[in-house]
Design a protein around this motif. Structure first.
Motif, short mmCIF file in Angstrom:
data_model
loop_
_atom_site.label_atom_id
_atom_site.label_comp_id
_atom_site.label_asym_id
_atom_site.label_seq_id
_atom_site.Cartn_x
_atom_site.Cartn_y
_atom_site.Cartn_z
N GLU A 89 5.49 -2.93 0.59
CA GLU A 89 4.54 -3.84 1.25
C GLU A 89 3.16 -3.18 1.37
O GLU A 89 2.13 -3.81 1.19
N SER A 90 3.17 -1.88 1.66
CA SER A 90 1.89 -1.20 1.87
C SER A 90 1.08 -1.18 0.57
O SER A 90 -0.14 -1.37 0.57
N GLU A 498 0.45 -5.89 6.58
CA GLU A 498 1.58 -5.76 5.65
C GLU A 498 2.47 -6.98 5.76
O GLU A 498 2.84 -7.36 6.88
#
Ligand code: ARG
Length: 588
Positions: A89-90, A498
């Motif tokens: 996600e990051s 995120e």
């Protein structure tokens, strides 16, 4: 900015290399099985052959090198040797934030911008725009916008049909109807009047009448041919009259193209290159390319590798008059002289393919075009009616563009009025916008070369792969952003976080493909790629909207993140529809 997929592939290539394999094997693609993973790499399968090892073992080794990857959340080796990939996600968030900060969302200007002359539109003077003119206008305008966005220079030229037999036909008919006009008085030496001796309506009636009469009346046809030759040879009265035809007609054409939001840089026509023809002909003769055949001056354009016989390119007809080939060739000379373009691109009905093949070959053979100038023909298919035959009016005539657009707008208006809150005036302008989107998107979402069915019911539907669906989605986004504003928030001050759900992540990943999509669409001159992209994004937005309660979210940080994502998605969508040539209303 490096493309999303390239950044991912690069990480995979590094892992292949570290495991002792050719890094080129680390190419990553979108997953064929979105239920299992987001991306995939099939490199271990290819490596198996090369390194004579079991693919699964290779996949496992490579996966082992990616344990602490900042890009991949999970890398799974599965039988017989695929790598199933899921992103962190990051990583998705960082890429997305970075691209949204850039002026063109990650699209970089080319090192050497190209200059392109784009020949589209191609209306004929004195004929109203009809449905047949819709496709070149819509497709050409979108290609122009896309290629410009990619950072190149595009010069759009309408290339009017203003020089052939139709002009002689109109002059002949005018002479029959109004012989007293000074244009026909050969002894007249004064100035010709400012005012045209006819209206656009008269002109549009005269032309089909005269052209019909030519088909049945030999003597009349001979007069029209004679008038055409006299016009081209510079007879003063005819030239003046022709200028009036041009003026009245171009005024009307401009108005109509304006309604389509289609704009040309140049309003040149076939006639503009008339003075280049004598030198061109002389050169082609002197250099031995052009010779007489049945009285006509022709250039042989056959090649040994041809599978079928190509007729020679006619440079001058047997009566010495210029034809369609002549003006297109001379226009190449003019474009080379004025712009030294890297490419001349024609958006024309694909039934004219042979004509362009002849013209391009002749231009190359006779050297009127530089080797480095690409000549490209983008032939579009026919727009058919629901019966699968070329689109006609109920009585079998050609449908004027104005009427078609009005019809669709009226239909849209009815639909929009179902929303009672919209004041009539706003409903009018909204209907106009949505109708244009329906027509343009309906056309552009098909590959240009394909024939397609102009299906008003389908194109105007708010559901499915249609313009109104795209706009409806955007309007919904605007409305959420407005409600957020009303509650005291400011969408411009919040940032993405995120993604904490599949729907958010998918939307972000789809948007991250913008620069790659745009470059492809530009290089391949393919507006349908913008449509496919925006349709995917709209679907992702709607999944997001249905899965997540945005406005009632109590966690402020989360809500702000959703809003930021929506706002950014909307910016990308606004850009895409601008490239397709339409805009979104505020409400609908
Ligand atoms: N006026 C032409 C026609 O109606 C189309 C022109 C296309 N452009 C060109 N350079 N020939 O068929």
């Amino acid at each position: 900015m490096e493309k999303f997929i390239d950044r991912i592939s690069e990480e995979m290539r590094r892992a292949f290399e570290e495991a002792g394999y050719d890094p080129a094997l680390g190419r990553v693609t979108l997953s064929n099985r979105p239920d299992l993973c987001e991306y995939q790499c099939n490199g271990a399968m290819a490596a198996a052959k090369k390194y004579k090892k079991a693919p699964f073992a290779i996949a496992e080794e490579v996966a082992g090198k990616l344990g602490s990857s900042e890009i991949f959340q999970s890398v799974e080796a599965v039988m017989p040797g695929f790598l199933n990939l899921t992103l962190r996600e990051s990583f998705v968030l960082n890429y997305f934030n970075e691209m949204m900060k850039q002026e063109k969302y990650g699209v970089e200007n080319p090192e050497t911008p190209q200059t392109m002359v784009l020949d589209y539109g191609g209306p004929n003077v004195a004929k109203p725009l009809h449905v047949g003119h819709l496709r070149p206008a819509i497709i050409g305008e979108s290609i122009k916008r896309i290629v410009r966005y990619a950072g190149h220079k595009v010069i759009g030229d309408v290339h009017l049909g203003d020089w052939g037999l139709p002009m002689g036909q109109i002059i002949t008919e005018l002479k029959a109807r109004k012989p007293q006009l000074c244009y026909f008085d050969e002894t007249y030496e004064g100035e010709y009047p400012e005012e045209a001796p006819f209206t656009i309506a008269e002109l549009e009636e005269i032309y089909p009448y005269a052209s019909g009469k030519c088909k049945v009346d030999e003597e009349y046809k001979a007069q029209a041919l004679e008038a055409t030759a006299q016009l081209q040879n510079g007879l003063r009265g005819y030239r003046a009259l022709w200028k009036q035809i041009l003026k009245v007609s171009v005024n009307d054409l401009k108005k109509n193209y304006e309604k389509l939001d289609v704009h040309f840089d140049l309003w040149n026509g076939e006639s503009d290159v008339d003075d280049l023809i004598p030198d061109m002909v002389k050169k082609m003769k002197e250099e031995g390319h052009a010779y007489l055949s049945d009285g006509a001056l022709v250039v042989d354009i056959r090649k040994e590798t041809d599978k079928k016989e190509l007729p020679p390119c006619i440079i001058l007809k047997s009566d010495g008059a210029a034809n369609y080939e002549t003006t297109d060739l001379a226009t190449i000379i003019q474009r080379e002289r004025d712009y030294q373009p890297d490419a001349i691109v024609y958006v024309v009905d694909k039934r004219q393919e042979l004509h362009f093949e002849q013209v391009f070959r002749c231009a190359r053979k006779t050297g009127i075009v530089r080797d480095e100038t690409a000549l490209q023909f983008i032939g579009f298919g026919t727009m058919n009616g629901p019966d699968g035959k070329p689109f006609k009016t109920r009585d079998g005539g050609v449908l004027r563009l104005e009427y078609l657009l009005k019809q669709i707008k009226d239909q849209m208006f009815e639909k929009i009025r179902e929303n009672k809150e919209l004041p009539e005036e706003e409903a009018e302008s909204t209907a106009e916008k949505v109708a244009l989107a329906a027509v343009k998107y309906g056309d552009l979402s098909n590959q240009a070369a394909k024939d397609y069915i102009f299906d008003v019911e389908r194109f105007t539907s708010f559901e499915g792969d249609t313009g109104p669906y795209i706009l409806y989605t955007m309007v919904r986004m605007k409305s959420i952003l407005n409600k957020y504003r009303e509650a005291g928030g400011n969408p411009d001050e919040v940032s993405c976080i995120e993604p904490s759900s599949k729907v958010e992540k998918e939307l972000m990943m789809a948007l991250a493909g913008f620069n790659a999509m745009l470059e492809e669409a530009s290089e391949e001159r393919a507006p349908h790629k913008v449509c496919a992209f925006i349709y995917q994004v709209a679907n992702d937005i709607n999944s997001f909207y249905h899965a997540i309660k945005i406005l009632t979210e109590e966690d402020q940080r989360k809500q702000d993140g959703y809003i930021a994502l929506l706002k950014n998605a909307l910016r990308i969508m606004e850009t895409c529809i601008e490239l397709l040539g339409f805009e979104a209303p505020e409400r609908m």
